[in-house]
Design a protein around this motif. Structure first.
Motif, PDB file in Angstrom:
ATOM      1  N   GLY A   1       0.850  -1.158   0.357  1.00  0.00           N
ATOM      2  CA  GLY A   1       0.159   0.154  -0.105  1.00  0.00           C
ATOM      3  C   GLY A   1       0.977   1.410   0.109  1.00  0.00           C
TER       4      GLY A   1
ATOM      5  N   ALA B   1      -0.839   7.545   1.594  1.00  0.00           N
ATOM      6  CA  ALA B   1      -0.760   8.161   2.809  1.00  0.00           C
ATOM      7  C   ALA B   1       0.333   7.770   3.447  1.00  0.00           C
ATOM      8  CB  ALA B   1      -1.327   8.841   3.555  1.00  0.00           C
ATOM      9  N   ALA B   2      -0.494   5.966   4.517  1.00  0.00           N
ATOM     10  CA  ALA B   2       0.606   6.083   5.565  1.00  0.00           C
ATOM     11  C   ALA B   2       2.208   5.499   4.710  1.00  0.00           C
ATOM     12  CB  ALA B   2      -0.188   5.076   6.288  1.00  0.00           C
TER      13      ALA B   2
ATOM     14  N   ASP C   1       2.011  -1.293  -4.977  1.00  0.00           N
ATOM     15  CA  ASP C   1       0.263  -1.085  -4.937  1.00  0.00           C
ATOM     16  C   ASP C   1      -0.585  -1.738  -5.541  1.00  0.00           C
ATOM     17  OD1 ASP C   1      -0.876   2.076  -3.460  1.00  0.00           O
ATOM     18  OD2 ASP C   1      -1.877   1.240  -4.584  1.00  0.00           O
ATOM     19  N   SER C   2      -1.761  -1.901  -5.400  1.00  0.00           N
ATOM     20  CA  SER C   2      -2.670  -2.195  -6.364  1.00  0.00           C
ATOM     21  C   SER C   2      -3.039  -1.427  -7.586  1.00  0.00           C
ATOM     22  CB  SER C   2      -3.937  -2.852  -5.543  1.00  0.00           C
ATOM     23  OG  SER C   2      -4.436  -2.211  -4.996  1.00  0.00           O
TER      24      SER C   2
ATOM     25  N   LYS D   1      -6.766   8.616  -3.079  1.00  0.00           N
ATOM     26  CA  LYS D   1      -6.962   9.159  -2.035  1.00  0.00           C
ATOM     27  C   LYS D   1      -6.799  10.721  -1.378  1.00  0.00           C
ATOM     28  CE  LYS D   1      -9.173   5.918   0.304  1.00  0.00           C
ATOM     29  NZ  LYS D   1      -9.262   5.237   1.488  1.00  0.00           N
TER      30      LYS D   1
ATOM     31  N   GLY E   1     -10.147  16.393   0.722  1.00  0.00           N
ATOM     32  CA  GLY E   1      -9.629  17.959   0.747  1.00  0.00           C
ATOM     33  C   GLY E   1     -10.359  18.875  -0.084  1.00  0.00           C
TER      34      GLY E   1
ATOM     35  N   ASN F   1      -6.557  18.589   2.722  1.00  0.00           N
ATOM     36  CA  ASN F   1      -6.347  18.994   4.091  1.00  0.00           C
ATOM     37  C   ASN F   1      -5.983  18.157   4.764  1.00  0.00           C
ATOM     38  OD1 ASN F   1      -9.340  19.189   6.650  1.00  0.00           O
ATOM     39  ND2 ASN F   1      -7.051  19.830   6.725  1.00  0.00           N
TER      40      ASN F   1
ATOM     41  N   VAL G   1      -1.171  -7.471  -4.021  1.00  0.00           N
ATOM     42  CA  VAL G   1      -1.323  -8.213  -2.786  1.00  0.00           C
ATOM     43  C   VAL G   1      -2.102  -9.158  -2.423  1.00  0.00           C
ATOM     44  CG1 VAL G   1      -0.412  -8.955  -0.491  1.00  0.00           C
ATOM     45  CG2 VAL G   1       1.289  -7.407  -2.160  1.00  0.00           C
TER      46      VAL G   1
ATOM     47  N   GLY H   1      -8.289   1.632  -5.174  1.00  0.00           N
ATOM     48  CA  GLY H   1      -7.840   0.403  -4.454  1.00  0.00           C
ATOM     49  C   GLY H   1      -7.521  -0.212  -2.851  1.00  0.00           C
ATOM     50  N   SER H   2      -8.345   0.778  -1.660  1.00  0.00           N
ATOM     51  CA  SER H   2      -8.578   0.610  -0.406  1.00  0.00           C
ATOM     52  C   SER H   2      -9.988  -0.428  -0.614  1.00  0.00           C
ATOM     53  CB  SER H   2      -8.914   1.641   0.546  1.00  0.00           C
ATOM     54  OG  SER H   2      -7.655   2.503  -0.158  1.00  0.00           O
TER      55      SER H   2
ATOM     56  N   GLU I   1     -15.838   8.591   3.947  1.00  0.00           N
ATOM     57  CA  GLU I   1     -14.239   9.313   3.464  1.00  0.00           C
ATOM     58  C   GLU I   1     -13.252   8.287   4.660  1.00  0.00           C
ATOM     59  OE1 GLU I   1     -13.202  13.137   4.602  1.00  0.00           O
ATOM     60  OE2 GLU I   1     -15.365  14.109   2.688  1.00  0.00           O
TER      61      GLU I   1
ATOM     62  N   GLU J   1      -5.472   3.801   8.259  1.00  0.00           N
ATOM     63  CA  GLU J   1      -6.469   3.254   7.765  1.00  0.00           C
ATOM     64  C   GLU J   1      -6.951   1.457   8.468  1.00  0.00           C
ATOM     65  OE1 GLU J   1      -8.819   5.241   5.579  1.00  0.00           O
ATOM     66  OE2 GLU J   1     -10.286   4.140   5.793  1.00  0.00           O
TER      67      GLU J   1
ATOM     68  N   GLY K   1      -8.010  17.090   9.007  1.00  0.00           N
ATOM     69  CA  GLY K   1      -6.741  16.822   8.761  1.00  0.00           C
ATOM     70  C   GLY K   1      -6.583  15.536   9.467  1.00  0.00           C
TER      71      GLY K   1
ATOM     72  N   PHE L   1      -5.586  11.790   7.830  1.00  0.00           N
ATOM     73  CA  PHE L   1      -4.366  12.233   7.200  1.00  0.00           C
ATOM     74  C   PHE L   1      -3.016  12.280   8.695  1.00  0.00           C
ATOM     75  CE2 PHE L   1      -5.119  13.583   2.738  1.00  0.00           C
ATOM     76  CZ  PHE L   1      -5.331  12.001   2.572  1.00  0.00           C
TER      77      PHE L   1
HETATM   78  C1  LIG Z   1     -13.110  11.671  -0.465  1.00  0.00           C
HETATM   79  C2  LIG Z   1     -12.474  11.939   0.383  1.00  0.00           C
HETATM   80  C3  LIG Z   1     -11.613  12.931   0.695  1.00  0.00           C
HETATM   81  C4  LIG Z   1     -10.690  12.793   1.937  1.00  0.00           C
HETATM   82  N1  LIG Z   1      -9.970  14.626   2.684  1.00  0.00           N
HETATM   83  C5  LIG Z   1      -9.893  13.826   3.056  1.00  0.00           C
HETATM   84  C6  LIG Z   1      -8.768  15.560   4.403  1.00  0.00           C
HETATM   85  O1  LIG Z   1      -9.181  16.322   3.656  1.00  0.00           O
HETATM   86  N2  LIG Z   1      -8.174  14.766   5.590  1.00  0.00           N
HETATM   87  C7  LIG Z   1      -7.906  14.292   6.206  1.00  0.00           C
HETATM   88  O2  LIG Z   1      -6.780  14.124   7.126  1.00  0.00           O
HETATM   89  N3  LIG Z   1      -8.434  13.182   5.455  1.00  0.00           N
HETATM   90  C8  LIG Z   1      -9.535  12.653   4.546  1.00  0.00           C
HETATM   91  N4  LIG Z   1      -9.967  11.162   4.103  1.00  0.00           N
HETATM   92  C9  LIG Z   1      -8.618  10.614   4.139  1.00  0.00           C
HETATM   93  C10 LIG Z   1      -7.611  10.172   3.933  1.00  0.00           C
HETATM   94  O3  LIG Z   1      -7.574  10.310   2.627  1.00  0.00           O
HETATM   95  C11 LIG Z   1      -7.139   8.561   4.740  1.00  0.00           C
HETATM   96  O4  LIG Z   1      -7.542   8.405   6.094  1.00  0.00           O
HETATM   97  C12 LIG Z   1      -6.117   8.096   4.156  1.00  0.00           C
HETATM   98  O5  LIG Z   1      -5.377   7.843   2.920  1.00  0.00           O
HETATM   99  C13 LIG Z   1      -5.428   6.879   4.734  1.00  0.00           C
HETATM  100  O6  LIG Z   1      -4.105   6.521   4.470  1.00  0.00           O
HETATM  101  P1  LIG Z   1      -3.757   5.495   4.355  1.00  0.00           P
HETATM  102  O7  LIG Z   1      -2.670   5.417   3.628  1.00  0.00           O
HETATM  103  O8  LIG Z   1      -3.667   4.785   5.080  1.00  0.00           O
HETATM  104  O9  LIG Z   1      -4.973   4.292   2.973  1.00  0.00           O
HETATM  105  P2  LIG Z   1      -5.020   4.852   1.594  1.00  0.00           P
HETATM  106  O10 LIG Z   1      -4.563   5.813   1.274  1.00  0.00           O
HETATM  107  O11 LIG Z   1      -6.510   4.390   1.630  1.00  0.00           O
HETATM  108  O12 LIG Z   1      -3.544   4.094   0.843  1.00  0.00           O
HETATM  109  C14 LIG Z   1      -4.401   2.152   0.373  1.00  0.00           C
HETATM  110  C15 LIG Z   1      -3.068   2.093  -0.288  1.00  0.00           C
HETATM  111  O13 LIG Z   1      -3.355   0.464   0.174  1.00  0.00           O
HETATM  112  C16 LIG Z   1      -3.506   0.285  -1.593  1.00  0.00           C
HETATM  113  N5  LIG Z   1      -4.082  -1.513  -1.599  1.00  0.00           N
HETATM  114  C17 LIG Z   1      -4.651  -1.907  -0.937  1.00  0.00           C
HETATM  115  N6  LIG Z   1      -4.390  -3.184  -0.831  1.00  0.00           N
HETATM  116  C18 LIG Z   1      -3.455  -4.015  -1.285  1.00  0.00           C
HETATM  117  C19 LIG Z   1      -3.294  -4.582  -1.798  1.00  0.00           C
HETATM  118  N7  LIG Z   1      -3.249  -5.615  -1.745  1.00  0.00           N
HETATM  119  N8  LIG Z   1      -1.988  -4.605  -3.046  1.00  0.00           N
HETATM  120  C20 LIG Z   1      -1.348  -3.498  -3.108  1.00  0.00           C
HETATM  121  N9  LIG Z   1      -2.561  -2.342  -2.868  1.00  0.00           N
HETATM  122  C21 LIG Z   1      -2.387  -2.292  -1.802  1.00  0.00           C
HETATM  123  C22 LIG Z   1      -4.627   1.132  -2.050  1.00  0.00           C
HETATM  124  O14 LIG Z   1      -4.438   0.854  -3.554  1.00  0.00           O
HETATM  125  C23 LIG Z   1      -4.253   2.759  -1.490  1.00  0.00           C
HETATM  126  O15 LIG Z   1      -3.401   3.275  -2.513  1.00  0.00           O
HETATM  127  C24 LIG Z   1     -10.874  11.183   2.891  1.00  0.00           C
HETATM  128  C25 LIG Z   1     -10.583  10.436   2.262  1.00  0.00           C
HETATM  129  C26 LIG Z   1     -11.147  11.027   1.329  1.00  0.00           C
HETATM  130  C27 LIG Z   1     -12.214   9.093   0.214  1.00  0.00           C
END
Ligand SMILES: Cc1cc2nc3c(=O)[nH]c(=O)nc-3n(C[C@H](O)[C@H](O)[C@H](O)COP(=O)(O)OP(=O)(O)OC[C@H]3O[C@@H](n4cnc5c(N)ncnc54)[C@H](O)[C@@H]3O)c2cc1C
Length: 413
Positions: free
Chosen positions: A10, A13-14, A35-36, A43, A48, A53, A134, A171-172, A351, A380, A390, A393
């Motif tokens: 993945g 962001a994280a 990443d898938s 995202k 924002g 944000n 994966v 992708g999530s 979100e 997440e 925010g 994030f």
């Molecule tokens: C419309 C929208 C607006 C938002 N706006 C805000 C904002 O302004 N501020 C804020 O703080 N938060 C915002 N959020 C929430 C924020 O985007 C998420 O909490 C944050 O992106 C989570 O980060 P993450 O890396 O944990 O997960 P994700 O960003 O979901 O990233 C996970 C990644 O893992 C990949 N993945 C998943 N499964 C697999 C697999 N099996 N194999 C390979 N890759 C895989 C996915 O493709 C993805 O790229 C928003 C969310 C949405 C939907």
């Protein structure tokens, strides 16, 4: 694709944060992120409203739900808002604070945030391969083997940063939870959409007022009328029901409580800050003034009319013409109106995801799994969800940082 020292599943962001900090902490180590998604960072790009944000000027554990506040604080304090601002500044993203306390890039462009994060990853020596979904992870005597329809790759350490289930087209899609389970983690009993719009039945006046936004207070009450959660803020009427910050913020508490207690109610005060008693007293003093005229001083005309109709009061009535039952009915509709919520719009419109891997299953100073040494989780996928502003994030940056540094140190040690 060659094997890696650290493999990150993945690159959201994280995952990007973990990759950058793993590579920075252990220079020369082979850090690979898979990443898938065909296009990375979907995202971040939509976040924002396309402006991203990035964080909030003040982030506290009480801005989150899920695992215990104490556990959430432990991770947040390792990489706080100041650290986020410094990190982004250093990679070329300057942040500005808006009146609400939200921090956005000065470019007002989520694309600039993604571009700089990807550049920072490349500069640190991270390899990113996509689309590489994966499917499964096997535990080897030393390390892990990760497999997909593209082949397989092995790594000594694994970071699971697959996000939750919200916006699955990004992708999530929740497959990360299954992977976590096969690696001996449990999940919270319920995983459900949070920061999600709520639906009202066809014909409800809010649906007819699509586009109208007003400040309002919302309260989730249990069947006995006890307050479980409350939020105030802009409330948006839409063609399906309700959205806007206040509704998104309260949605997870409503959805959660309703699942276990069908008597759960969502109650709205269209005149935030005003009690029923105050409103009642004001209505009593409206003598020669049309009640509608009184209401349209603070509410949009069409909403004021709809609320009077919902209270069974003619929009032509003058203050002195209001009967006591009409006044009480109108006061109730204005300050304690129950919203007949029929559901939520689901993960496609949420979100963030509520629920996931409990923080109790991780060493919080490293985000390493207690069950599987060498496995780290961040973002997440963990049982942490924040309110609008925010916070989600900030959780991704902080938990990604902690996991990245810890895995980097392990490589060095
Ligand atoms: C419309 C929208 C607006 C938002 N706006 C805000 C904002 O302004 N501020 C804020 O703080 N938060 C915002 N959020 C929430 C924020 O985007 C998420 O909490 C944050 O992106 C989570 O980060 P993450 O890396 O944990 O997960 P994700 O960003 O979901 O990233 C996970 C990644 O893992 C990949 N993945 C998943 N499964 C697999 C697999 N099996 N194999 C390979 N890759 C895989 C996915 O493709 C993805 O790229 C928003 C969310 C949405 C939907």
């Amino acid at each position: 694709m060659g094997d890696a020292d650290v493999l990150i599943i993945g690159a959201g962001a994280a995952g990007l944060m973990a990759a950058i900090w793993a590579a920075r902490t252990a220079p020369g180590a082979e850090v690979l992120a898979l990443d898938s998604a065909r296009k990375l960072g979907a995202k971040i790009l939509v976040s924002g409203g396309g402006r991203c944000n990035v964080t909030h000027e003040r982030v506290m554990e009480r801005d989150f739900a899920g695992s215990s506040p104490h556990a959430i604080r432990k991770v947040l304090r390792r990489f706080d808002v100041r650290d986020t601002i410094t990190f982004f500044q250093e990679i070329g993203v300057r942040l500005k604070r808006e009146e609400t306390g939200k921090l956005f890039p000065t470019t007002d462009s989520a694309r600039s945030v993604l571009t700089k994060l990807l550049a920072a990853a490349t500069e640190a020596g991270v390899r990113i391969a996509h689309p590489r979904r994966v499917e499964s992870v096997k535990v080897k005597p030393v390390g892990f083997e990760v497999e997909g329809n593209w082949g397989q790759v092995s790594a000594r350490h694994l970071v699971l940063a697959t996000g939750g289930k919200s916006l699955p087209k990004s992708g999530s899609d929740g497959h990360g939870y299954e992977i976590a389970r096969t690696l001996d983690h449990s999940l919270t009993p319920r995983i459900f959409p949070a920061l999600v719009p709520l639906t009202l039945p066809p014909g409800h006046f809010c649906r007819e007022l699509s586009g109208i936004a007003v400040p309002a207070s919302l309260e989730v009450q249990n069947a006995m009328g006890r307050r479980l959660a409350a939020f105030s803020g802009s409330t948006l009427c839409t063609h399906f029901g309700l959205s806007g910050p206040s509704v998104l913020d309260i949605s997870r508490y409503y959805v959660d409580a309703k699942a276990t207690d069908p008597g759960t109610r969502l109650v709205i005060n269209w005149l935030p800050g005003k009690s029923g008693q105050e409103v009642d007293a004001e209505l009593q003093g409206r003598g020669k003034l049309k009640v509608l005229k009184h209401l349209t001083k603070v509410l949009p005309d069409r909403l004021a009319e709809a609320l009077m109709q919902a209270a069974g009061v003619s929009t032509e009535v003058y203050g002195h013409g209001l009967t006591r039952p009409q006044r009480l009915s109108l006061t109730k509709i204005l300050t304690r109106m129950e919203l007949p919520v029929t559901g939520d719009r689901g993960f496609g419109f949420a979100e963030v995801t509520a629920g996931g891997v409990p923080l109790g299953e991780l060493h919080l100073d490293t985000m390493e799994s207690r069950a599987r040494p060498g496995l780290f989780l961040c973002g997440e996928i963990c049982d942490v969800d924040g309110r609008i502003g925010g916070f989600n994030f900030q959780w991704a940056w902080a938990s990604g940082y902690v996991a990245g540094v810890a895995v980097g140190r392990k490589l060095q040690g």
